[in-house]
Scaffold this active site. Structure first.
Site, PDB file in Angstrom:
ATOM      1  N   GLY A   9      19.394 -39.509  87.767  1.00 35.48           N
ATOM      2  CA  GLY A   9      18.651 -39.783  88.862  1.00 35.48           C
ATOM      3  C   GLY A   9      18.477 -41.412  88.672  1.00 35.48           C
ATOM      4  O   GLY A   9      18.876 -42.000  88.025  1.00 35.48           O
ATOM      5  N   SER A  13      12.285 -42.449  88.754  1.00 34.35           N
ATOM      6  CA  SER A  13      12.455 -41.119  89.597  1.00 34.35           C
ATOM      7  C   SER A  13      11.619 -39.935  89.014  1.00 34.35           C
ATOM      8  O   SER A  13      11.355 -38.981  89.707  1.00 34.35           O
ATOM      9  CB  SER A  13      13.852 -40.434  89.805  1.00 34.35           C
ATOM     10  OG  SER A  13      14.559 -40.492  88.481  1.00 34.35           O
ATOM     11  N   GLY A  14      11.322 -40.337  87.664  1.00 35.53           N
ATOM     12  CA  GLY A  14      10.628 -39.307  87.018  1.00 35.53           C
ATOM     13  C   GLY A  14      11.735 -38.442  86.129  1.00 35.53           C
ATOM     14  O   GLY A  14      11.096 -37.560  85.469  1.00 35.53           O
ATOM     15  N   ALA A  34      15.746 -42.308  70.837  1.00 35.50           N
ATOM     16  CA  ALA A  34      15.631 -43.620  72.024  1.00 35.50           C
ATOM     17  C   ALA A  34      16.796 -44.481  71.758  1.00 35.50           C
ATOM     18  O   ALA A  34      17.157 -44.736  70.334  1.00 35.50           O
ATOM     19  CB  ALA A  34      14.371 -44.198  71.546  1.00 35.50           C
ATOM     20  N   THR A  35      17.526 -44.637  72.765  1.00 36.39           N
ATOM     21  CA  THR A  35      18.647 -45.631  72.617  1.00 36.39           C
ATOM     22  C   THR A  35      18.352 -47.203  72.792  1.00 36.39           C
ATOM     23  O   THR A  35      19.108 -48.039  72.803  1.00 36.39           O
ATOM     24  CB  THR A  35      19.784 -45.361  73.838  1.00 36.39           C
ATOM     25  OG1 THR A  35      19.231 -45.278  75.015  1.00 36.39           O
ATOM     26  CG2 THR A  35      20.452 -43.815  73.208  1.00 36.39           C
ATOM     27  N   HIS A  52       6.764 -44.912  77.501  1.00 35.38           N
ATOM     28  CA  HIS A  52       7.356 -43.666  76.917  1.00 35.38           C
ATOM     29  C   HIS A  52       6.936 -43.213  75.564  1.00 35.38           C
ATOM     30  O   HIS A  52       6.716 -42.069  75.644  1.00 35.38           O
ATOM     31  CB  HIS A  52       9.001 -44.163  76.812  1.00 35.38           C
ATOM     32  CG  HIS A  52       9.815 -44.150  78.094  1.00 35.38           C
ATOM     33  ND1 HIS A  52      10.601 -43.231  78.375  1.00 35.38           N
ATOM     34  CD2 HIS A  52       9.784 -45.030  79.209  1.00 35.38           C
ATOM     35  CE1 HIS A  52      11.188 -43.505  79.580  1.00 35.38           C
ATOM     36  NE2 HIS A  52      10.678 -44.529  80.009  1.00 35.38           N
ATOM     37  N   ARG A  55       3.776 -41.194  76.022  1.00 39.76           N
ATOM     38  CA  ARG A  55       3.837 -39.952  76.735  1.00 39.76           C
ATOM     39  C   ARG A  55       4.291 -38.864  75.849  1.00 39.76           C
ATOM     40  O   ARG A  55       3.926 -37.713  76.285  1.00 39.76           O
ATOM     41  CB  ARG A  55       4.910 -40.216  78.060  1.00 39.76           C
ATOM     42  CG  ARG A  55       4.328 -39.679  79.262  1.00 39.76           C
ATOM     43  CD  ARG A  55       5.316 -39.716  80.313  1.00 39.76           C
ATOM     44  NE  ARG A  55       6.594 -39.801  80.082  1.00 39.76           N
ATOM     45  CZ  ARG A  55       7.488 -40.877  80.564  1.00 39.76           C
ATOM     46  NH1 ARG A  55       6.855 -41.844  81.305  1.00 39.76           N
ATOM     47  NH2 ARG A  55       8.697 -40.821  80.241  1.00 39.76           N
ATOM     48  N   ARG A  56       4.903 -39.200  74.726  1.00 38.40           N
ATOM     49  CA  ARG A  56       5.542 -38.265  73.688  1.00 38.40           C
ATOM     50  C   ARG A  56       4.341 -37.699  73.028  1.00 38.40           C
ATOM     51  O   ARG A  56       3.477 -38.177  72.418  1.00 38.40           O
ATOM     52  CB  ARG A  56       6.419 -39.010  72.923  1.00 38.40           C
ATOM     53  CG  ARG A  56       7.779 -39.449  73.541  1.00 38.40           C
ATOM     54  CD  ARG A  56       8.672 -39.945  72.193  1.00 38.40           C
ATOM     55  NE  ARG A  56       9.195 -41.261  73.150  1.00 38.40           N
ATOM     56  CZ  ARG A  56       9.485 -42.094  72.377  1.00 38.40           C
ATOM     57  NH1 ARG A  56       9.181 -42.329  71.020  1.00 38.40           N
ATOM     58  NH2 ARG A  56      10.163 -43.468  73.076  1.00 38.40           N
ATOM     59  N   ASP A  85      17.150 -40.657  75.417  1.00 40.39           N
ATOM     60  CA  ASP A  85      16.753 -41.256  76.522  1.00 40.39           C
ATOM     61  C   ASP A  85      17.083 -42.710  76.161  1.00 40.39           C
ATOM     62  O   ASP A  85      16.240 -43.322  75.307  1.00 40.39           O
ATOM     63  CB  ASP A  85      15.387 -40.968  76.946  1.00 40.39           C
ATOM     64  CG  ASP A  85      14.922 -41.538  78.168  1.00 40.39           C
ATOM     65  OD1 ASP A  85      15.751 -42.083  79.156  1.00 40.39           O
ATOM     66  OD2 ASP A  85      13.844 -41.308  78.540  1.00 40.39           O
TER      67      ASP A  85
END
Length: 184
Positions: A9, A13-14, A34-35, A52, A55-56, A85
């Site tokens: 997306g 966008s979520g 994580a890239t 990010h 939130r984990r 991600d």
């Protein structure tokens, strides 16, 4: 049976939140790949990464893998769910590769994805919906990420599009294209 899922997306966008939800639903140990790399000189980038991270769930294992994605996936335990991600950042990290090296990298990645027995959830940005970039590196990025998303999507059990505050399961709503033999 393992699941391979692609969540794609536009920006903001979520899609990461949806992918995180899917990883939680797996009920397995989650390995977050994580890239992105932390750059403390870029405060805005650092704040995005921190958002990010906050939130984990605390029990998730986090691996920072800016380049060696295929090797990392190959070493994952089968009883895990791996959340990558994002593929866009991974592609950006490899932009200096010449075309032949990139094709080999992409081929290795797709072959590895098919061999891994763990659940896999990938997040990828959609970049090709706007104008064609006016500079060569921008066009290379857009084309390479588009190829990753197309080829990966063809081997996933589920492909989700997150946009406009909604999640669409393209695997149910769409018709898959024939698999391409070319990795360009």
């Amino acid at each position: 049976m393992r699941n391979v899922i692609l969540v794609t997306g536009p920006a903001r966008s979520g899609k990461s939140e949806w992918a995180e939800n899917l990883a939680i639903q797996s009920g397995k140990t989650v390995v977050y790949v994580a890239t992105a790399t932390v750059n403390l000189d870029d405060q805005e980038w650092h704040q995005r990464i921190q958002k990010h991270q906050k939130r984990r769930p605390a029990d998730w294992v986090t691996l920072e893998v800016p380049i060696m994605l295929s090797a990392t996936l190959a070493d994952i335990q089968p009883d895990s769910c791996v959340l990558v991600d994002s593929l866009g950042t991974w592609v950006a990290n490899l932009l200096e590769q010449d075309d032949l090296t990139w094709e080999n990298t992409l081929r290795e990645f797709l072959e590895t994805v098919q061999l891994v027995t763990a659940d896999l959830v990938f997040v990828a940005e959609e970049t090709g919906w706007g104008v064609v970039p006016a500079y060569p590196l921008g066009r290379t990025f857009r084309d390479r990420l588009g190829a990753v998303v197309r080829h990966l999507g063809s081997i996933c059990q589920a492909v989700y599009l997150v946009t406009g505050g909604h999640v669409l399961n393209l695997s149910i709503l769409g018709t898959p294209l024939a698999k391409s033999l070319h990795y360009e």
